[in-house]
Design an enzyme around this catalytic site. Structure first.
Site, PDB file in Angstrom:
ATOM      1  CB  THR A 117      -0.667  -0.189   0.974  1.00 55.97           C
ATOM      2  OG1 THR A 117      -0.858   1.311   1.452  1.00 55.97           O
ATOM      3  CG2 THR A 117      -0.108   0.084   2.377  1.00 55.97           C
ATOM      4  CE1 TYR A 141      -3.402  -2.570   5.349  1.00 50.66           C
ATOM      5  CE2 TYR A 141      -3.545  -0.187   4.591  1.00 50.66           C
ATOM      6  CZ  TYR A 141      -3.727  -1.532   4.408  1.00 50.66           C
ATOM      7  OH  TYR A 141      -3.528  -2.051   3.016  1.00 50.66           O
TER       8      TYR A 141
END
Ligand code: UDP
Length: 327
Positions: A117, A141
């Protein structure tokens, strides 16, 4: 035909990847615990129900299908939740990936494609992010995804496994043929929440922060169509099978749009107003995340043809009008 094990294959991006793999002549095996995924979204190959925290279930799926590659999508992916419960993100994302990588190597499989990501880059003051930009995640995350990238590099250095890492920017849209789409509970992403507000399924869209240092005060993101994104994965798989070795690629379009610009595009697609409430900033949000994607285009031959706001919102809007997946 060769199998590919697709962890998270019942989820939003994983299910689209299964479709793209099937179109490319592979048999996708969706390895999923169905905690957030949908059995109904597994349409192009078998469902192997299992859990990345359960090593025996990974081993059994690899032994049964003998895949040529593993594509690893399964993960917890809510930035906000990762800030309030970081332990869960480190345990499940990093622990699960470590189990999977070890099992993949033990099964003698060399090819590993990983969903990472742009959140691994953190907040870099509006610069265009390339694969060489240092990664300083600002939420758990992104931290958990960067740790998995480190695991892949370390295991890669032993010569046991090759990896293609894709760092996604903001994935949006739905299958243009209407077979698959995004369905999360809770939903946290901008475009589905906005379309829910347009359809009257929610009272309004809250805009998280209107005082950012951007052209209209709202955050800038680089949106990429899920079908374009998964096409890159098939190219990445060919790259690995072709023996080209480990490589990381950003997947975005290089164009950044503010939250207000996304809302304006929605109005043009749906011909309806979006009820909007200006709100406070959300913890963990970077001001701007825009991809430099020359590497994926130049080296993989990736052609993101569907990643206009109009097509992404249009496909998501068509999907929102269909009956939802059922448990
Ligand atoms: N956003 C928003 N309202 C919402 C959900 C998201 O204003 O209800 C904003 C969010 O702050 C970010 C952008 O929309 O600037 C995209 O957020 P999303 O959660 O879709 O993806 P992220 O960038 O967090 O991966």
């Amino acid at each position: 035909m060769q199998h590919v094990l697709v962890t998270g294959g019942a989820g939003y991006i994983g299910s689209h990847a299964c479709k793209a793999l099937a179109k490319a002549g592979f048999i996708p095996v969706a390895f999923d615990n169905l905690s957030t995924g949908w059995a109904e979204a597994v349409k192009y190959g078998p469902l192997a129900r299992g859990d990345l925290m359960d090593r025996a279930s990974i081993k059994a799926a690899l032994a049964q299908y003998k895949p040529v590659a593993v594509m690893h999508f399964a993960a917890l992916s809510l930035v906000g939740e990762s800030m309030t419960d970081p332990a869960k993100y480190w345990r499940v994302n990093v622990g699960g990936a470590l189990n999977l990588v070890e099992a993949t190597i033990a099964a003698g499989i060399r090819n590993f494609v990983f969903s990472s990501t742009c959140a691994t880059y953190g907040d870099q003051d509006g610069v265009v992010l390339t694969e060489d930009t240092p990664q300083y995640p600002i939420n758990a995350y992104g931290g958990s995804k960067r740790a998995i990238e480190d695991i892949l590099r370390d295991f890669g250095a032993t010569g046991a496994i090759d990896h293609v890492i894709f760092r996604y920017f903001n994935v949006a849209g739905a299958d243009p043929e209407g077979e698959l789409g995004e369905q999360h509970y809770p939903e946290t992403h901008l475009i589905p929440l906005m379309l829910d507000a347009v359809a009257g399924k929610r009272p309004a869209l809250t805009v998280f922060g209107t005082d950012y240092p951007t052209r209209d005060g709202t955050c800038v993101r680089d949106y990429v169509h899920v079908s374009d994104l998964v096409d890159a994965h098939v190219l990445g798989l060919s790259w690995l099978i072709g023996g080209k070795g480990s490589r990381s690629f950003n997947l975005g379009t290089g164009a950044g749009f503010t939250v207000r610009e996304v809302i304006d595009a929605s109005r043009a697609v749906t011909n309806r107003e979006v009820p909007v409430i200006p709100g406070a900033r959300r913890a963990g949000d970077a001001v701007a995340l825009v991809s430099g994607s020359e590497r994926a285009i130049g080296e993989l031959g990736w052609e993101p043809t569907r990643s206009t706001l109009r097509q992404m919102i249009g496909d998501a809007w068509a999907w929102a009008g269909k009956p939802p997946y059922q448990r």
